[in-house]
Scaffold this active site. Structure first.
Site, PDB file in Angstrom:
ATOM      1  N   GLU A 173       0.832  -1.212   0.000  1.00 27.38           N
ATOM      2  CA  GLU A 173       0.000   0.000   0.000  1.00 27.38           C
ATOM      3  C   GLU A 173       0.863   1.258   0.000  1.00 27.38           C
ATOM      4  OE1 GLU A 173      -2.892   1.982  -0.786  1.00 27.38           O
ATOM      5  OE2 GLU A 173      -3.699   0.087  -0.019  1.00 27.38           O
ATOM      6  N   GLU A 188       1.734   6.382  -7.136  1.00 34.32           N
ATOM      7  CA  GLU A 188       0.695   7.307  -7.591  1.00 34.32           C
ATOM      8  C   GLU A 188       1.145   8.753  -7.447  1.00 34.32           C
ATOM      9  OE1 GLU A 188      -2.862   6.414  -5.473  1.00 34.32           O
ATOM     10  OE2 GLU A 188      -3.441   4.803  -6.847  1.00 34.32           O
TER      11      GLU A 188
END
Length: 237
Positions: free
Chosen positions: A69, A76
């Site tokens: 994660e 991103e």
């Protein structure tokens, strides 16, 4: 002369790393869910006495989810800095990073199921038997379920407020729930009829007070009474 590379002490490096984790938790809802899930797994581990080997497996699995994660968030952010417009390769990179998180999450579900399956199965069976053999606890839980169901239906229809007005009538639902509970508790027809008329009076008061329409009170009674009957039959009280 070549540019000097910025150097950090070990303490500063740890600080930066911790700040990265904290920032991810603050800004990413998925990370906040992982924090909650981690605490739940730890609590369950202590409650149901997992072995050392099982705890090590759980720790590795949880760490893998956190790591993927964090990497996904970093990917991103990096892509958003570089790409100011849509690019198919940027989309592929984001999708692949998200896919890594999905694989890790699915793995964690499988590991959790294997480790906690038998332990939770025993607890659920004991809880079910306890509720089924204890009517007062069942009634309390049913009231909560009926209230939640009423609020959910009201939010769906978007009329009135959760505690006043709208479809369906919460007072009628609870009155019908009480009536059905008494139907299961007593064999006295007089008590049964008295509580039925009390339910009708509650419904009538909501109509006369112009808080609900007749249809809203009927729907409320059907929801509360029907849901209560179903739960009592399932629990075989």
């Amino acid at each position: 002369m070549p540019d000097k590379k910025e150097t950090h002490t070990i303490r500063e490096s740890f600080n930066f790393a911790i700040e990265g984790v904290v920032e991810a938790i603050k800004t990413e809802k998925h990370m906040r869910f992982h924090v909650w899930a981690t605490f739940m797994v730890i609590i369950l581990s202590f409650m149901y006495g997992v072995t050392k080997s099982e705890f090590i497996i759980l720790a590795i699995t949880i760490s893998l989810v956190w790591i993927t994660e964090l990497i996904n968030t970093a990917v991103e952010s990096s892509i958003d800095i570089v790409c100011k417009s849509y690019h198919p390769l940027a989309k592929n990179a984001k999708d692949m990073a998200a896919g890594a998180v999905l694989v890790a999450a699915m793995n964690s579900l499988i590991v959790g199921y294997v480790i906690f399956d038998e332990k939770l199965d025993i607890i659920f069976r004991q809880t079910f038997e306890f509720l089924r053999n204890s009517h007062k606890h069942v009634v309390s839980i049913i009231f909560v379920i009926v209230i939640v169901a009423v609020i959910w239906v009201k939010s769906y229809h978007k009329e009135g407020t959760p505690l006043k007005g709208g479809m369906p009538s919460g007072h009628s639902a609870l009155a019908a729930s009480i009536w059905v509970n008494i139907f299961f508790l007593t064999e006295n027809i007089k008590v049964f009829l008295l509580t039925f008329f009390l339910m009708l009076m509650v419904m009538q008061s909501r109509i006369e007070g112009k808080i609900h329409t007749p249809l809203e009170t009927i729907y409320g009674a059907l929801l509360g009474g029907g849901l209560t009957y179903f739960l009592l039959v399932v629990l075989k009280v």
